[in-house]
Design a protein around this motif. Structure first.
Motif, PDB file in Angstrom:
ATOM      1  N   VAL A   1      32.826  26.813  40.358  1.00 34.32           N
ATOM      2  CA  VAL A   1      33.527  26.774  41.644  1.00 34.32           C
ATOM      3  C   VAL A   1      34.845  27.515  41.475  1.00 34.32           C
ATOM      4  O   VAL A   1      35.599  27.248  40.528  1.00 34.32           O
ATOM      5  CB  VAL A   1      33.785  25.325  42.099  1.00 34.32           C
ATOM      6  N   PRO A   2      35.162  28.477  42.353  1.00 40.72           N
ATOM      7  CA  PRO A   2      36.432  29.206  42.232  1.00 40.72           C
ATOM      8  C   PRO A   2      37.622  28.263  42.203  1.00 40.72           C
ATOM      9  O   PRO A   2      37.685  27.287  42.959  1.00 40.72           O
ATOM     10  CB  PRO A   2      36.438  30.098  43.479  1.00 40.72           C
ATOM     11  N   GLU A   3      38.562  28.544  41.327  1.00 42.90           N
ATOM     12  CA  GLU A   3      39.741  27.676  41.169  1.00 42.90           C
ATOM     13  C   GLU A   3      40.775  27.893  42.264  1.00 42.90           C
ATOM     14  O   GLU A   3      41.630  27.043  42.487  1.00 42.90           O
ATOM     15  CB  GLU A   3      40.379  27.941  39.800  1.00 42.90           C
ATOM     16  N   SER A   4      40.725  29.043  42.943  1.00 47.14           N
ATOM     17  CA  SER A   4      41.694  29.345  43.995  1.00 47.14           C
ATOM     18  C   SER A   4      41.064  30.333  44.966  1.00 47.14           C
ATOM     19  O   SER A   4      39.894  30.701  44.834  1.00 47.14           O
ATOM     20  CB  SER A   4      42.965  29.946  43.389  1.00 47.14           C
ATOM     21  N   ASP A   5      41.836  30.779  45.947  1.00 47.52           N
ATOM     22  CA  ASP A   5      41.369  31.748  46.931  1.00 47.52           C
ATOM     23  C   ASP A   5      41.885  33.151  46.645  1.00 47.52           C
ATOM     24  O   ASP A   5      41.825  34.026  47.512  1.00 47.52           O
ATOM     25  CB  ASP A   5      41.817  31.322  48.334  1.00 47.52           C
ATOM     26  N   VAL A   6      42.373  33.371  45.438  1.00 43.37           N
ATOM     27  CA  VAL A   6      42.918  34.684  45.078  1.00 43.37           C
ATOM     28  C   VAL A   6      41.770  35.658  44.816  1.00 43.37           C
ATOM     29  O   VAL A   6      40.889  35.396  43.989  1.00 43.37           O
ATOM     30  CB  VAL A   6      43.819  34.589  43.832  1.00 43.37           C
ATOM     31  N   LEU A   7      41.783  36.790  45.538  1.00 51.63           N
ATOM     32  CA  LEU A   7      40.800  37.851  45.323  1.00 51.63           C
ATOM     33  C   LEU A   7      41.390  38.883  44.375  1.00 51.63           C
ATOM     34  O   LEU A   7      42.518  39.362  44.598  1.00 51.63           O
ATOM     35  CB  LEU A   7      40.449  38.520  46.651  1.00 51.63           C
ATOM     36  N   GLU A   8      40.645  39.231  43.321  1.00 51.68           N
ATOM     37  CA  GLU A   8      41.133  40.197  42.348  1.00 51.68           C
ATOM     38  C   GLU A   8      40.075  41.260  42.076  1.00 51.68           C
ATOM     39  O   GLU A   8      38.890  40.947  41.930  1.00 51.68           O
ATOM     40  CB  GLU A   8      41.511  39.511  41.034  1.00 51.68           C
ATOM     41  N   VAL A   9      40.527  42.497  42.016  1.00 46.38           N
ATOM     42  CA  VAL A   9      39.678  43.629  41.646  1.00 46.38           C
ATOM     43  C   VAL A   9      40.274  44.228  40.387  1.00 46.38           C
ATOM     44  O   VAL A   9      41.465  44.586  40.368  1.00 46.38           O
ATOM     45  CB  VAL A   9      39.622  44.688  42.772  1.00 46.38           C
ATOM     46  N   ARG A  10      39.449  44.331  39.338  1.00 45.70           N
ATOM     47  CA  ARG A  10      39.949  44.815  38.058  1.00 45.70           C
ATOM     48  C   ARG A  10      39.049  45.946  37.540  1.00 45.70           C
ATOM     49  O   ARG A  10      37.868  45.743  37.249  1.00 45.70           O
ATOM     50  CB  ARG A  10      39.983  43.682  37.022  1.00 45.70           C
ATOM     51  N   ALA A  11      39.639  47.154  37.458  1.00 44.80           N
ATOM     52  CA  ALA A  11      38.969  48.336  36.886  1.00 44.80           C
ATOM     53  C   ALA A  11      37.574  48.528  37.476  1.00 44.80           C
ATOM     54  O   ALA A  11      36.622  48.842  36.768  1.00 44.80           O
ATOM     55  CB  ALA A  11      38.893  48.211  35.363  1.00 44.80           C
ATOM     56  N   ALA A  12      37.444  48.342  38.784  1.00 39.70           N
ATOM     57  CA  ALA A  12      36.129  48.399  39.428  1.00 39.70           C
ATOM     58  C   ALA A  12      35.676  49.846  39.637  1.00 39.70           C
ATOM     59  O   ALA A  12      36.438  50.697  40.118  1.00 39.70           O
ATOM     60  CB  ALA A  12      36.166  47.672  40.776  1.00 39.70           C
ATOM     61  N   ARG A  13      34.441  50.086  39.265  1.00 35.92           N
ATOM     62  CA  ARG A  13      33.779  51.368  39.522  1.00 35.92           C
ATOM     63  C   ARG A  13      32.476  51.091  40.268  1.00 35.92           C
ATOM     64  O   ARG A  13      31.790  50.105  40.004  1.00 35.92           O
ATOM     65  CB  ARG A  13      33.467  52.105  38.215  1.00 35.92           C
ATOM     66  N   PHE A  14      32.127  51.993  41.182  1.00 35.23           N
ATOM     67  CA  PHE A  14      30.877  51.807  41.930  1.00 35.23           C
ATOM     68  C   PHE A  14      30.349  53.164  42.373  1.00 35.23           C
ATOM     69  O   PHE A  14      31.120  54.042  42.781  1.00 35.23           O
ATOM     70  CB  PHE A  14      31.091  50.921  43.155  1.00 35.23           C
ATOM     71  N   ALA A  15      29.018  53.314  42.294  1.00 36.46           N
ATOM     72  CA  ALA A  15      28.359  54.549  42.734  1.00 36.46           C
ATOM     73  C   ALA A  15      27.048  54.191  43.422  1.00 36.46           C
ATOM     74  O   ALA A  15      26.294  53.349  42.932  1.00 36.46           O
ATOM     75  CB  ALA A  15      28.097  55.474  41.551  1.00 36.46           C
ATOM     76  N   TYR A  16      26.786  54.813  44.566  1.00 44.04           N
ATOM     77  CA  TYR A  16      25.496  54.626  45.228  1.00 44.04           C
ATOM     78  C   TYR A  16      24.418  55.438  44.524  1.00 44.04           C
ATOM     79  O   TYR A  16      23.246  55.075  44.534  1.00 44.04           O
ATOM     80  CB  TYR A  16      25.583  55.051  46.698  1.00 44.04           C
TER      81      TYR A  16
END
Length: 585
Positions: free
Chosen positions: A333-348
């Motif tokens: 269960v998430p401990e908080s409502d903080v959204l974090e993006v870390r070194a994210a890469r994405f390709a279709y």
């Protein structure tokens, strides 16, 4: 990207599973058809006995005694065949229901991106045409092929026992039918798969053109879309001509194989009768058996054609089971409502990154705007934050738990994505609202939630609900009340209120509305978003100006972060965009 097709082994396994799950009914169908086939052997034999008695000069009473028996066999065959067909249809419908439910369940369990990339046309063709094709096979083709094969063996065995020489004559058309069947089977599956793929391509093109009709008209793409449709129609035409040619050869040879044994049996039988080798009744009975053998063989080949079509359809329905499912939900269960993006890469597509090394933290209660030129990766970032797609590398988490691995119920109670498209499901207004708050009692729209539904509609200022003829029971969509764009958005926002997430991601939710309607919709939006974390993907910078922070993206990377005054003062990419849109110096 079209959904995959299963190989022969997977299709056989899926088909056998359907049969095993209702094996009792399958055995009843086989038994009834077998008894019907056995009853069908009695009438030709009695006709032969009748001919022999007449030829020997037996009296009328001897002949009359055979009539009740002949009628009994005919009636028994009729009743047994009728019962077998009834049982076969019930068996087929139950199997078809299970097949359709599994297909829909599997598609719904797939990652959203996979389903989106598959396209509406392919999905619609599989859930309609392919399911109907398999249904016909389950109800008729498969039982009749099995029973016709048994019936053919019984007739052939009876003919050989009657007279070995005439028995061979009865079987004289079998080699031609077998060779034709083998030739057909080697070519049919590939041809029918191509036909199914062409139908999907045509449906996909029509659906895309219809959905984007306004865009097609605005950009004057009518001739181009017509040309694409024409090409798909031509391809479909050629695939259908191919399968039609295969059927033409098959059915021509079937007709030859049907009448050849009767002719050979009559000629050889007549010669042997004139030579006093056999009585006339044996010739008549053998000829009737030859004619009777043609029916099951004809049925086998005819249904084989239907079975090949169904096999191709089954391959397309079973193919979705080969796609990988999303990872198992994370039990944490998430401990908080903080959204974090870390070194994210994405390709279709591999090697074509849409996002590269993105880092971002969204604080609870913050109003964050994401801006940038078209193609910068804003919508892709929104999809990652909403858990629709998972990053190829790096992490997107809420309270330390990867967003894409949250259970569906947990995810939508925390993060909701609102896009430009707001779907209205066929059903009542109550049904359309209940899907946002399903529970053990309200998933069918029970009235004890009506107060919550009305409150949610009032929150988003949906005053038009009071004018509906049946209130919450008013049917929406095809055949019911059609909502305009603003009403559809208010319905979508009422669902957000019912879901009560802590974070709402807006991907230009009012971009398709005219200015007057957009202003009214934005007031409703403000009421629905009160007290929540808001991430707004904005193409119009005036809508981003009042955000707590603004994130600027370019070429899949975050290039600037700050408030509106800070970014204008920095005289960077945001300031350039601001001046271009507002005309200020």
């Amino acid at each position: 990207m079209r959904l995959p097709e299963a190989d022969r082994a997977a299709v056989r396994a899926a088909s056998m599973r359907l049969v095993r799950e209702d094996r009792g009914a399958a055995l009843v169908v086989l038994l009834l058809y077998g008894l019907a086939a056995a009853a069908g052997l009695g009438l030709p034999w009695l006709v032969g006995v009748l001919v022999n008695r007449v030829e020997s000069g037996a009296g009328v009473s001897a002949v009359d005694r055979l009539v009740p028996a002949m009628a009994g066999f005919a009636v028994a065959q009729l009743i047994l065949e009728r019962s077998a067909r009834y049982a076969g249809h019930r068996f087929g419908e139950r199997a078809l229901a299970r097949l359709r439910e599994r297909f829909v369940d599997r598609v719904l369990a797939l990652p959203t991106a996979v389903v989106e990339h598959a396209g509406t046309g392919d999905l619609m063709t599989r859930t309609t045409n392919d399911v109907a094709t398999v249904g016909v096979a389950m109800r008729d083709a498969i039982p009749e092929i099995l029973i016709s094969s048994v019936r053919a063996l019984l007739v052939a065995g009876a003919a050989v026992l009657l007279d070995p020489v005439l028995g061979l004559c009865v079987l004289s058309g079998t080699p031609l039918i077998v060779l034709t069947g083998r030739w057909y089977l080697r070519r049919a599956r590939t041809a029918y798969l191509a036909e199914g793929a062409a139908s999907s391509e045509l449906s996909e093109g029509l659906a895309a053109t219809a959905t984007g009709a306004r865009t097609v008209s605005a950009l004057r793409l009518g001739e181009q879309r017509v040309a694409i449709g024409d090409q798909a129609a031509v391809t479909g035409y050629h695939t259908r001509v191919r399968t039609l040619w295969l059927r033409t050869v098959l059915f021509t040879m079937t007709d030859v194989g049907r009448y050849l044994p009767v002719a050979v049996t009559l000629v050889v039988g007549g010669l042997r009768y004139h030579a006093d080798a056999i009585p006339l009744g044996v010739v008549v009975t053998a000829a009737l058996y030859a004619n009777q053998l043609a029916d099951p063989l004809d049925t086998v080949l005819e249904r084989m054609e239907r079975l090949q079509t169904a096999g191709a359809a089954m391959s397309r329905l079973t193919g979705v089971h080969g796609l990988p499912l999303p990872p198992a939900p994370d039990p944490r269960v998430p401990e908080s409502d903080v959204l974090e993006v870390r070194a994210a890469r994405f390709a279709y597509r591999p090697g074509h990154n849409v996002l590269s090394d993105v880092d971002l933290t969204v604080r609870p209660g913050e109003r964050l705007a994401v801006v940038g030129p078209s193609g910068a990766g804003k919508t892709t970032l929104a999809r990652l934050l909403a858990g629709i797609d998972a990053p190829d590398s790096g992490q997107v988490t809420v309270g330390g738990v990867p967003v894409a691995t949250l259970p569906a119920e947990e995810l939508r109670s925390r993060i909701v994505l609102v896009t430009q498209e707001h779907h209205v499901f066929l059903g009542t207004l109550r049904d359309n609202l209940a899907i946002a708050a399903p529970g053990p009692d309200d998933r069918h729209g029970d009235r004890h939630d009506d107060d919550a539904f009305r409150k949610a509609l009032a929150t988003v200022d949906a005053v038009w609900v009071a004018e509906l003829p049946d209130g919450l029971d008013t049917v929406l969509g095809a055949g019911g009340i059609a909502l305009d764009a603003a009403q559809e958005q208010q319905l979508a926002l009422a669902r957000v209120v019912l879901l009560d997430p802590h974070t709402v991601i807006l991907d230009e939710a009012t971009a398709l509305l005219d200015p007057a309607t957009a202003r009214h919709a934005e007031r409703a939006l403000g009421a629905a978003l009160h007290g929540r974390t808001v991430i707004a993907i904005a193409h119009r910078l005036r809508t981003a100006r009042d955000a707590d922070r603004i994130v600027v993206m370019r070429d899949g990377r975050i290039t600037e972060v700050g408030t509106h005054p800070e970014l204008v003062a920095a005289n960077g990419a945001y300031a350039e965009l601001w001046r271009a849109q507002t005309g200020t110096a």
